[in-house]
Write a protein that holds these residues in place. Structure first.
Motif, PDB file in Angstrom:
ATOM      1  N   PRO A  84       0.828  -1.220   0.000  1.00 59.34           N
ATOM      2  CA  PRO A  84       0.000   0.000   0.000  1.00 59.34           C
ATOM      3  C   PRO A  84       0.857   1.263   0.000  1.00 59.34           C
ATOM      4  N   LYS A  85       0.377   2.258  -0.756  1.00 52.61           N
ATOM      5  CA  LYS A  85       1.048   3.555  -0.777  1.00 52.61           C
ATOM      6  C   LYS A  85       0.000   4.632  -0.953  1.00 52.61           C
ATOM      7  N   VAL A  86      -0.032   5.595  -0.026  1.00 56.81           N
ATOM      8  CA  VAL A  86      -1.008   6.676  -0.044  1.00 56.81           C
ATOM      9  C   VAL A  86      -0.253   7.992  -0.121  1.00 56.81           C
ATOM     10  N   GLN A  87      -0.703   8.854  -1.002  1.00 54.22           N
ATOM     11  CA  GLN A  87      -0.038  10.143  -1.181  1.00 54.22           C
ATOM     12  C   GLN A  87      -0.105  10.964   0.099  1.00 54.22           C
ATOM     13  N   GLY A  88       1.041  11.488   0.528  1.00 51.68           N
ATOM     14  CA  GLY A  88       1.112  12.291   1.742  1.00 51.68           C
ATOM     15  C   GLY A  88       1.587  11.519   2.951  1.00 51.68           C
ATOM     16  N   PHE A  89       1.676  10.164   2.830  1.00 51.07           N
ATOM     17  CA  PHE A  89       2.125   9.355   3.960  1.00 51.07           C
ATOM     18  C   PHE A  89       3.567   8.862   3.778  1.00 51.07           C
TER      19      PHE A  89
END
Length: 339
Positions: A84-89
């Motif tokens: 998982p990869k979320v923008q801003g994290f």
């Protein structure tokens, strides 16, 4: 004592008059059965939280696939098994695209030169797990709600007719129920699925083959309890037909128990669908459901735990929320059952 009373002045006594029109006035507005039940369920914090969780999951099941920029069935082999990869994290140390490769933690997105974000990661074929999770949740909820509705309709009709008419009709119908109840449910389901083509319809039919038996027994017991009471006898004496007695007098009194039992049937259907899909007898690839997603994640649990984590979390929330909400409805609609 008489001497003490003689010393009291007359002004100490005052005549109290009560207006007869206000003697039996109700100070608060009267409430219907459902309004009173809503007030009781509002006091149950677990039921309210469960209701909110269920509403959010149902909304996400329909809206979630449109939020992701990736299609659920699109395969991109070069993007396979991404974490998982979320923008801003990226700078917070989690959901940053870092995974394990050869025993070392590396940024798989940089290594594979992937310039997009997968919020829940990807599976072994490079499909977006976020979209697949909510599409699978949508299918699992659809199967569960349809199966529960069919169970409710068949069970209410069968149990109601058996109890209301009684006698030989009741004996014959209950012998049929006992025969069906004696056959292992899993055996019947597996045979039906093997005979039919695997799919949503096959699972729904398999679940409802014997799923209505519990509802029919509960409804039969409730109808036997009410059908000889005074209000039913009075309606019959006044010439009410059987349909009117059932529709106007019996059904409203057993509606609460029907709703409660249905609320417990839905999580059972969700779990049963997931179980069938997990053992390979349910939906077949590339179709997604919570069971198929858990089956895919189970095979890669040691190396790609995120594939198993998210569908397991959703099905756990669904099971817990439905059961807690069912408990709350049971206490609110029929407080005597709590004892």
């Amino acid at each position: 004592m008489t001497q003490n009373l003689d010393k009291l002045p007359i002004e100490s006594f005052k005549r109290v008059t009560i207006d007869s029109s206000q003697a039996e006035k109700i100070s608060k507005p009267s409430m219907s059965f459902w309004q009173d039940a809503w007030l009781r369920i509002r006091k149950n914090k677990a039921a309210i939280v469960s209701m909110v969780i269920l509403v959010l999951i149902i909304i996400m099941a329909f809206v979630g696939p449109f939020l992701s920029p990736h299609e659920a069935d699109t395969q991109t082999i070069t993007h396979a098994n991404l974490p998982p990869k979320v923008q801003g994290f990226e700078n917070l140390g989690f959901l940053d695209g870092v995974g394990t490769l050869g025993g070392k933690e590396v940024n798989l997105y940089e290594m594979k030169k992937v310039d997009t974000y997968y919020w829940f990661g990807t599976d072994g074929l490079g499909r977006d797990l976020f979209s697949r999770l909510w599409e699978g949740t949508q299918i699992s909820l659809f199967i569960a709600f349809v199966a529960a509705a069919i169970d409710m309709v068949i069970g209410v009709i069968y149990g109601g007719v058996s109890a209301y008419y009684g006698g030989r009709v009741d004996d014959i119908m209950q012998r049929i129920v006992e025969i069906l109840y004696g056959i292992p449910n899993l055996v019947v389901v597996i045979l039906m699925i093997l005979v039919m083509d695997p799919g949503i319809m096959a699972i729904i039919i398999a679940i409802t083959l014997t799923g209505w038996i519990g509802m029919s027994r509960i409804v039969r017991g409730q109808v036997l309890k009410y059908k000889n009471q005074e209000f039913v006898l009075a309606a019959r004496t006044l010439g009410a037909s059987n349909n009117r007695i059932i529709g106007k007098h019996l059904l409203p009194n057993i509606l609460a128990i029907i709703i409660i039992n249905t609320m417990f049937t839905i999580p059972g259907a969700i779990f049963f669908e997931a179980f069938l899909s997990f053992i390979g007898l349910g939906l077949q690839p590339p179709a997604a459901s919570l069971g198929t997603l858990i089956n895919d994640g189970y095979k890669l649990m040691q190396f790609q735990p995120h594939i198993l984590l998210f569908p397991s979390l959703v099905i756990s929330l669904l099971m817990i929320a439905f059961n807690l909400l069912g408990d709350g409805l049971r206490d609110a609609l029929d407080p005597k059952m709590k004892d």
